[in-house]
Scaffold this active site. Structure first.
Site, PDB file in Angstrom:
ATOM      1  N   ILE A 175       8.227   4.094  -2.112  1.00  0.00           N
ATOM      2  CA  ILE A 175       6.865   3.875  -2.361  1.00  0.00           C
ATOM      3  C   ILE A 175       6.447   3.236  -3.883  1.00  0.00           C
ATOM      4  CG2 ILE A 175       4.465   5.027  -2.545  1.00  0.00           C
ATOM      5  CD1 ILE A 175       6.073   5.908  -0.065  1.00  0.00           C
ATOM      6  N   LYS A 176       5.908   2.143  -3.696  1.00  0.00           N
ATOM      7  CA  LYS A 176       5.301   1.542  -4.923  1.00  0.00           C
ATOM      8  C   LYS A 176       3.995   1.981  -5.140  1.00  0.00           C
ATOM      9  CE  LYS A 176       4.206  -3.126  -6.619  1.00  0.00           C
ATOM     10  NZ  LYS A 176       4.500  -4.577  -6.426  1.00  0.00           N
ATOM     11  N   THR A 177       3.790   2.464  -6.423  1.00  0.00           N
ATOM     12  CA  THR A 177       2.250   2.746  -6.987  1.00  0.00           C
ATOM     13  C   THR A 177       2.244   2.299  -8.292  1.00  0.00           C
ATOM     14  OG1 THR A 177       0.789   4.526  -6.517  1.00  0.00           O
ATOM     15  CG2 THR A 177       2.873   5.134  -7.386  1.00  0.00           C
ATOM     16  N   ASP A 186       8.798  -2.350 -10.088  1.00  0.00           N
ATOM     17  CA  ASP A 186       8.510  -3.564  -9.233  1.00  0.00           C
ATOM     18  C   ASP A 186       7.648  -4.617  -9.949  1.00  0.00           C
ATOM     19  OD1 ASP A 186       8.489  -5.764  -7.403  1.00  0.00           O
ATOM     20  OD2 ASP A 186       7.093  -4.876  -6.278  1.00  0.00           O
TER      21      ASP A 186
END
Length: 273
Positions: A172-174, A220
């Site tokens: 997951i990217k958050t 990221d």
């Protein structure tokens, strides 16, 4: 996970320390020519071998990345709306699984918009992509995109991350937030953070350190690396925090060393160099 899935996953989240430095250069899929990303080839070239993986679209991959590169590819496969369109959350899957295999993608990336007008559509996109990825052993990264009307707090981000994991996303990217540890603790798969808007280098390194300290598996980053006046030094400094457990100040001192300014800028100063 089967062998292929494990192998690809280990290219994104490094098994040595369970962390990653992903370089995001996918902004053009909805923003068009972005400052200092107008020519993706020139932006990517000096950074390619310093990133653990590269997140981008198939168009930029084909046109701007040498096929001799060994840097793993996180392929952005969602889109369909632009910054001037009706609603950024109105996305669909734009790249087939066959195309992803031809491009030798190590991971597939797609945005979800929890709480938005098109929430159902984006979550359905994620479920479909996970199903396709599982067939061929390709992990999926879900990006918890946030609209202007949504709060970037632990309650909302925790909800979005958990839903993505429940639908089968492998990473997951958050966004980092206050009480970020609650977001990580409530998500059963690795969470990495987005760099977000451009910050002063010292502030971006502090963000990286805070995220790692709060349990993130990596970053990221895009604009906070390639919009820096010294992008190579910046990504090297970020790597020091993620993979070598540097503090933010130690990483900033390293950044200043790399650009030859440590003796002229007082320690702890936040300055864009």
């Amino acid at each position: 996970m089967d062998w292929g899935m494990k192998n690809r996953f280990s290219q994104i989240i490094k098994p040595e320390d369970g962390r990653c430095v992903m370089l995001a250069v996918d902004h053009g899929y909805f923003l068009g020519p972005t400052e200092r990303l107008e020519n993706p080839r020139e932006t990517i070239r000096p950074l390619l071998n310093l990133a653990d993986s590269l997140m981008l679209t198939r168009g930029v991959l084909r046109s701007s990345v040498t096929p001799e590169s060994n840097t793993p590819i996180v392929l952005r496969v969602s889109g369909g709306s632009s910054i001037i369109g009706e609603d950024l959350s109105k996305e669909t899957i734009t790249t087939s699984i066959d195309e992803a295999i031809r491009l030798n993608a190590s991971c597939l990336a797609l945005s979800i918009f929890v709480g938005s007008k098109y929430e159902y559509q984006t979550l359905k996109n994620l479920a479909k992509l996970v199903n396709e990825g599982e067939k061929y052993g390709i992990p999926v990264l879900a990006v918890t995109a946030v609209g202007k009307e949504m709060a970037r707090d632990a309650r909302y981000l925790g909800l979005a991350c958990r839903i993505a994991a429940e639908l089968g996303a492998h990473i997951i990217k958050t966004y980092h937030c206050v009480d970020f540890r609650k977001v990580v603790d409530g998500c059963p798969v690795p969470v990495i953070i987005a760099g977000g808007k451009k910050l002063a280098e010292r502030d971006a390194l502090q963000l990286t350190y805070n995220a790692i300290t709060d349990g993130a598996s990596g970053v990221d980053m895009g604009r906070n690396i390639w919009q820096s006046d010294n992008p190579v030094a910046m990504i090297k400094a970020v790597r020091k925090i993620v993979h070598e457990n540097f503090t933010a100040q130690q990483a900033y001192d390293h950044y200043l060393d790399l650009i030859g300014l440590k003796n002229t800028i007082r320690k702890g100063t936040s300055a864009r160099t």
